[in-house]
Design a protein around this motif. Sequence first.
Motif, mmCIF file in Angstrom:
data_model
loop_
_atom_site.group_PDB
_atom_site.id
_atom_site.type_symbol
_atom_site.label_atom_id
_atom_site.label_comp_id
_atom_site.label_asym_id
_atom_site.label_seq_id
_atom_site.Cartn_x
_atom_site.Cartn_y
_atom_site.Cartn_z
ATOM 1 N N UNK A 235 0.832 -1.183 0.021
ATOM 2 C CA UNK A 235 -0.017 0.040 -0.196
ATOM 3 C C UNK A 235 0.794 1.170 -0.138
ATOM 4 N N UNK A 236 1.921 1.172 0.936
ATOM 5 C CA UNK A 236 2.819 2.433 0.923
ATOM 6 C C UNK A 236 3.406 2.586 -0.470
ATOM 7 N N UNK A 237 3.802 1.487 -1.096
ATOM 8 C CA UNK A 237 4.140 1.913 -2.523
ATOM 9 C C UNK A 237 3.308 2.653 -3.293
ATOM 10 N N UNK A 238 2.110 2.216 -3.245
ATOM 11 C CA UNK A 238 1.041 2.878 -4.159
ATOM 12 C C UNK A 238 0.715 4.256 -4.117
ATOM 13 N N UNK A 239 0.921 4.761 -2.538
ATOM 14 C CA UNK A 239 0.466 6.128 -2.589
ATOM 15 C C UNK A 239 1.493 6.980 -1.743
ATOM 16 N N UNK A 240 2.892 6.602 -2.289
ATOM 17 C CA UNK A 240 3.952 7.282 -1.541
ATOM 18 C C UNK A 240 4.066 8.744 -1.740
ATOM 19 N N UNK A 241 3.423 9.183 -3.067
ATOM 20 C CA UNK A 241 3.334 10.624 -3.358
ATOM 21 C C UNK A 241 2.207 11.584 -2.890
ATOM 22 N N UNK A 242 2.216 12.275 -2.085
ATOM 23 C CA UNK A 242 0.923 13.000 -1.807
ATOM 24 C C UNK A 242 0.961 14.189 -2.664
ATOM 25 N N UNK A 243 -0.325 14.522 -3.035
ATOM 26 C CA UNK A 243 -0.557 15.595 -3.853
ATOM 27 C C UNK A 243 -0.126 17.051 -2.968
ATOM 28 N N UNK A 244 0.346 18.032 -3.624
ATOM 29 C CA UNK A 244 0.470 19.245 -3.047
ATOM 30 C C UNK A 244 -0.570 19.703 -2.147
ATOM 31 N N UNK A 245 -0.199 20.296 -1.224
ATOM 32 C CA UNK A 245 -1.200 21.110 -0.337
ATOM 33 C C UNK A 245 -1.623 22.260 -1.051
ATOM 34 N N UNK A 246 -2.775 22.468 -1.170
ATOM 35 C CA UNK A 246 -3.338 23.736 -1.912
ATOM 36 C C UNK A 246 -4.255 24.335 -0.990
ATOM 37 N N UNK A 247 -4.377 25.658 -1.068
ATOM 38 C CA UNK A 247 -5.202 26.704 -0.612
ATOM 39 C C UNK A 247 -6.682 26.666 -0.791
ATOM 40 N N UNK A 248 -7.095 26.489 -2.008
ATOM 41 C CA UNK A 248 -8.221 26.250 -2.679
ATOM 42 C C UNK A 248 -7.968 26.186 -4.255
ATOM 43 N N UNK A 249 -9.007 26.151 -4.805
ATOM 44 C CA UNK A 249 -9.203 25.697 -6.206
ATOM 45 C C UNK A 249 -8.214 26.587 -7.074
ATOM 46 N N UNK A 250 -8.237 27.883 -6.609
ATOM 47 C CA UNK A 250 -7.511 28.840 -7.416
ATOM 48 C C UNK A 250 -6.160 29.138 -7.060
ATOM 49 N N UNK A 251 -5.896 28.700 -5.888
ATOM 50 C CA UNK A 251 -4.513 28.821 -5.193
ATOM 51 C C UNK A 251 -3.370 28.086 -5.787
ATOM 52 N N UNK A 252 -2.262 28.565 -5.890
ATOM 53 C CA UNK A 252 -1.407 28.026 -6.328
ATOM 54 C C UNK A 252 -0.496 27.200 -5.086
ATOM 55 N N UNK A 253 -0.115 25.937 -5.754
ATOM 56 C CA UNK A 253 0.619 25.083 -4.521
ATOM 57 C C UNK A 253 1.706 25.818 -3.536
ATOM 58 N N UNK A 254 1.570 25.838 -2.471
ATOM 59 C CA UNK A 254 2.901 26.504 -1.577
ATOM 60 C C UNK A 254 4.089 25.892 -2.110
ATOM 61 N N UNK A 255 3.986 24.535 -2.332
ATOM 62 C CA UNK A 255 5.228 23.672 -2.677
ATOM 63 C C UNK A 255 5.982 24.142 -4.026
ATOM 64 N N UNK A 256 5.325 25.061 -4.703
ATOM 65 C CA UNK A 256 5.803 25.200 -6.054
ATOM 66 C C UNK A 256 6.314 26.567 -6.631
ATOM 67 N N UNK A 257 7.350 27.098 -5.934
ATOM 68 C CA UNK A 257 7.967 28.347 -6.403
ATOM 69 C C UNK A 257 8.428 28.073 -7.884
ATOM 70 N N UNK A 258 8.540 29.221 -8.681
ATOM 71 C CA UNK A 258 9.165 29.191 -10.031
ATOM 72 C C UNK A 258 10.372 28.598 -9.828
ATOM 73 N N UNK A 259 10.993 27.801 -10.698
ATOM 74 C CA UNK A 259 12.345 27.333 -10.678
ATOM 75 C C UNK A 259 13.296 28.250 -10.662
ATOM 76 N N UNK A 260 13.083 29.623 -11.089
ATOM 77 C CA UNK A 260 14.011 30.556 -11.099
ATOM 78 C C UNK A 260 14.151 31.292 -9.388
ATOM 79 N N UNK A 261 13.180 31.004 -8.683
ATOM 80 C CA UNK A 261 13.278 31.516 -7.667
ATOM 81 C C UNK A 261 14.374 31.277 -6.471
ATOM 82 N N UNK A 262 15.013 30.220 -6.818
ATOM 83 C CA UNK A 262 16.056 29.827 -5.935
ATOM 84 C C UNK A 262 16.286 28.246 -6.065
ATOM 85 N N UNK A 263 17.284 27.706 -5.183
ATOM 86 C CA UNK A 263 17.445 26.350 -5.167
ATOM 87 C C UNK A 263 16.318 25.620 -4.498
#
Lengths: 124, 124
Positions: free
Chosen positions: A1-29
């Motif tokens: 089971x743990x193998x199948x769902x190892x990846x959790x979807x990103x945490x989102x604030x709402x339907x229109x929110x951008x996931x806080x996990x996802x800064x632009x790749x230029x924003x830093x390391x």
Amino acid sequence: MSKQSAVEPPVLGGDDAVAPCCPPLTAGELSAQDAERMAAMFKALSDPVRLRLFSKVASHPGGEACVCDIADVGVSQPTVSHHLKKLREAGLLTSERRGTWVYYAVAPAVVAAMSAMLDLRTTD
Amino acid sequence: MSKQSAVEPPVLGGDDAVAPCCPPLTAGELSAQDAERMAAMFKALSDPVRLRLFSKVASHPGGEACVCDIADVGVSQPTVSHHLKKLREAGLLTSERRGTWVYYAVAPAVVAAMSAMLDLRTTD
């Protein structure tokens, strides 16, 4: 089971929110943890059949499609189901059963977050 | 040899052009050929270490970095080289040798094309 769902979807604030996990790749390391999460989302779109299924849902009126509308991608029904499950697990699609059929819809916030990550425009 | 370079980078009109291979995923069903090409680009970002290396280049001043600046991602130098090669083969990075070092730069048109594919905003 743990193998199948190892990846959790990103945490989102709402339907229109951008996931806080996802800064632009230029924003830093990226932290190792963010990289794991983001790589899993890109991986969901790294298979041609999965990408075609995703595109079929995304281009369907209303961004939602019955599995009966999108299964025609030249692979078996179990393979279609497998790919749709992967897209759902990565948070890119949501699903809902209505009567006989399962309906899939694009998760716009997650997809917008992925697009934003790749938006490398800067102000300079 | 054919195994290593099976995927060709998308054809681009110029540095600022968006690859003609990459309509937004809402635009309609993807052809099998476009799906292959686009999936290969997403695959390049589907590994956490590769994503961190890409982010290090993208976030470096000028969008360009010496391999000596970005190799600190906790894997061996040959592994770093392998990942940078994959990113280059997918068309996401370009490379240039100057003296002792190889410099990597983001290919902005390809990355913009990937971002545009995921831009699911519609006018309705």
